[in-house]
Write a protein that holds these residues in place. Structure first.
Motif, PDB file in Angstrom:
ATOM      1  N   GLU A 136     -26.712  47.530   9.222  1.00  0.00           N
ATOM      2  CA  GLU A 136     -26.821  48.176   7.919  1.00  0.00           C
ATOM      3  C   GLU A 136     -28.094  49.021   7.864  1.00  0.00           C
ATOM      4  O   GLU A 136     -29.185  48.520   8.127  1.00  0.00           O
ATOM      5  N   ILE A 137     -27.930  50.300   7.520  1.00  0.00           N
ATOM      6  CA  ILE A 137     -29.074  51.199   7.384  1.00  0.00           C
ATOM      7  C   ILE A 137     -29.640  51.103   5.969  1.00  0.00           C
ATOM      8  O   ILE A 137     -30.844  50.961   5.778  1.00  0.00           O
ATOM      9  N   ALA A 138     -28.764  51.198   4.965  1.00  0.00           N
ATOM     10  CA  ALA A 138     -29.221  51.161   3.567  1.00  0.00           C
ATOM     11  C   ALA A 138     -28.060  50.780   2.662  1.00  0.00           C
ATOM     12  O   ALA A 138     -26.894  50.955   3.024  1.00  0.00           O
ATOM     13  N   ARG A 139     -28.407  50.287   1.470  1.00  0.00           N
ATOM     14  CA  ARG A 139     -27.400  49.956   0.460  1.00  0.00           C
ATOM     15  C   ARG A 139     -28.042  49.995  -0.912  1.00  0.00           C
ATOM     16  O   ARG A 139     -29.260  49.867  -1.036  1.00  0.00           O
ATOM     17  N   LYS A 140     -27.191  50.161  -1.935  1.00  0.00           N
ATOM     18  CA  LYS A 140     -27.644  50.014  -3.314  1.00  0.00           C
ATOM     19  C   LYS A 140     -26.907  48.815  -3.866  1.00  0.00           C
ATOM     20  O   LYS A 140     -25.678  48.824  -3.976  1.00  0.00           O
ATOM     21  N   GLY A 141     -27.660  47.781  -4.185  1.00  0.00           N
ATOM     22  CA  GLY A 141     -27.074  46.537  -4.667  1.00  0.00           C
ATOM     23  C   GLY A 141     -26.669  46.597  -6.127  1.00  0.00           C
ATOM     24  O   GLY A 141     -27.038  47.513  -6.860  1.00  0.00           O
ATOM     25  N   THR A 142     -25.884  45.603  -6.524  1.00  0.00           N
ATOM     26  CA  THR A 142     -25.482  45.443  -7.923  1.00  0.00           C
ATOM     27  C   THR A 142     -25.988  44.093  -8.413  1.00  0.00           C
ATOM     28  O   THR A 142     -26.382  43.238  -7.627  1.00  0.00           O
ATOM     29  N   ASP A 143     -25.970  43.906  -9.738  1.00  0.00           N
ATOM     30  CA  ASP A 143     -26.475  42.671 -10.340  1.00  0.00           C
ATOM     31  C   ASP A 143     -25.717  41.434  -9.893  1.00  0.00           C
ATOM     32  O   ASP A 143     -26.271  40.336  -9.852  1.00  0.00           O
ATOM     33  N   ASP A 144     -24.436  41.595  -9.513  1.00  0.00           N
ATOM     34  CA  ASP A 144     -23.626  40.440  -9.121  1.00  0.00           C
ATOM     35  C   ASP A 144     -23.741  40.097  -7.634  1.00  0.00           C
ATOM     36  O   ASP A 144     -22.986  39.286  -7.114  1.00  0.00           O
ATOM     37  N   GLY A 145     -24.687  40.731  -6.930  1.00  0.00           N
ATOM     38  CA  GLY A 145     -24.883  40.436  -5.515  1.00  0.00           C
ATOM     39  C   GLY A 145     -24.077  41.322  -4.579  1.00  0.00           C
ATOM     40  O   GLY A 145     -24.218  41.240  -3.369  1.00  0.00           O
ATOM     41  N   GLY A 146     -23.207  42.175  -5.145  1.00  0.00           N
ATOM     42  CA  GLY A 146     -22.428  43.109  -4.333  1.00  0.00           C
ATOM     43  C   GLY A 146     -23.225  44.389  -4.104  1.00  0.00           C
ATOM     44  O   GLY A 146     -24.454  44.398  -4.158  1.00  0.00           O
ATOM     45  N   TRP A 147     -22.511  45.475  -3.868  1.00  0.00           N
ATOM     46  CA  TRP A 147     -23.182  46.761  -3.707  1.00  0.00           C
ATOM     47  C   TRP A 147     -22.298  47.898  -4.172  1.00  0.00           C
ATOM     48  O   TRP A 147     -21.079  47.795  -4.161  1.00  0.00           O
ATOM     49  N   ASP A 148     -22.952  48.997  -4.596  1.00  0.00           N
ATOM     50  CA  ASP A 148     -22.237  50.207  -5.004  1.00  0.00           C
ATOM     51  C   ASP A 148     -22.010  51.131  -3.814  1.00  0.00           C
ATOM     52  O   ASP A 148     -21.054  51.888  -3.787  1.00  0.00           O
ATOM     53  N   TRP A 149     -22.932  51.089  -2.856  1.00  0.00           N
ATOM     54  CA  TRP A 149     -22.741  51.867  -1.639  1.00  0.00           C
ATOM     55  C   TRP A 149     -23.495  51.213  -0.490  1.00  0.00           C
ATOM     56  O   TRP A 149     -24.457  50.485  -0.706  1.00  0.00           O
ATOM     57  N   ARG A 150     -22.999  51.517   0.720  1.00  0.00           N
ATOM     58  CA  ARG A 150     -23.632  51.006   1.934  1.00  0.00           C
ATOM     59  C   ARG A 150     -23.422  52.030   3.049  1.00  0.00           C
ATOM     60  O   ARG A 150     -22.349  52.591   3.189  1.00  0.00           O
ATOM     61  N   VAL A 151     -24.488  52.240   3.822  1.00  0.00           N
ATOM     62  CA  VAL A 151     -24.422  53.101   5.001  1.00  0.00           C
ATOM     63  C   VAL A 151     -24.771  52.224   6.192  1.00  0.00           C
ATOM     64  O   VAL A 151     -25.781  51.507   6.173  1.00  0.00           O
TER      65      VAL A 151
END
Length: 189
Positions: free
Chosen positions: A23-38
């Motif tokens: 994983e290079i980068a991600r934007k997490g969400t409040d529920d522990g998931g993510w909105d995007w991942r590279v």
């Protein structure tokens, strides 16, 4: 200036044993998931891909020759440096007719953002800026990155530069750079 060094990324083995993802980068969400991942994945075995319902994927072969991707039963030949967009929730399987491949994966939550991947050829004469909401990943060749007249830093293969609008980092060299853009989805009114 932020550089994410490929050598520092941890390889996470897939559940099915067919490869590893870094994983290079991600934007997490409040529920522990993510909105995007590279991420960058090494695919060593044919088989099914993990599904990501509610997500969209842009997959680009960055090493190796060919990946045969079957998405909901429709076969797609993916050649090196040709990004391919598909539904992350679709039943997806891969075949490796020419051997192992490495791919760049951009996965976005369709309700939050849209991801894009562009492959550009670098120039030694004209620097390529990396703006806010973008990542520049050196795919091949030799390049340096500088920001606002700072001393240029050498990039290694698969190192990523995090974009900025304040003083946009600029990549100069010879080779190929993947520019990943993550654009927020705006509500239509």
């Amino acid at each position: 200036m932020q550089i994410i060094r490929f050598a520092d990324l941890k390889a996470e083995p897939w559940r099915n044993g067919g490869g590893v993802t870094r994983e290079i980068a991600r934007k997490g969400t409040d529920d522990g998931g993510w909105d995007w991942r590279v991420s960058i994945a090494d695919v060593a075995k044919a088989g099914d891909f993990s599904t990501f319902p509610g997500m969209e994927r842009v997959l680009t072969v960055i090493e190796g020759e060919l990946l045969l991707l079957s998405v909901d039963g429709a076969e797609q030949p993916l050649e090196k440096y040709r990004p391919f967009r598909f539904d992350g929730g679709a039943a997806t399987a891969a075949k490796l007719p020419t051997g192992d491949i490495r791919d760049l994966n951009v996965i976005t939550r369709t309700s939050a953002c849209k991801g894009y991947t562009s492959i550009i050829e670098l120039s030694k004469k004209r620097a390529h800026p990396v703006f806010e909401g973008q990542l520049g990943v050196l795919l091949q060749g030799q390049a340096k990155v500088s920001e606002g007249g700072s001393e240029p830093l050498e990039l290694g293969r698969y190192d990523a530069v995090v974009g900025s609008d304040a003083d946009s980092p600029e990549v100069l060299g010879r080779g190929f750079l993947a520019v990943v853009s993550i654009d927020p989805v705006t509500a239509q009114g």
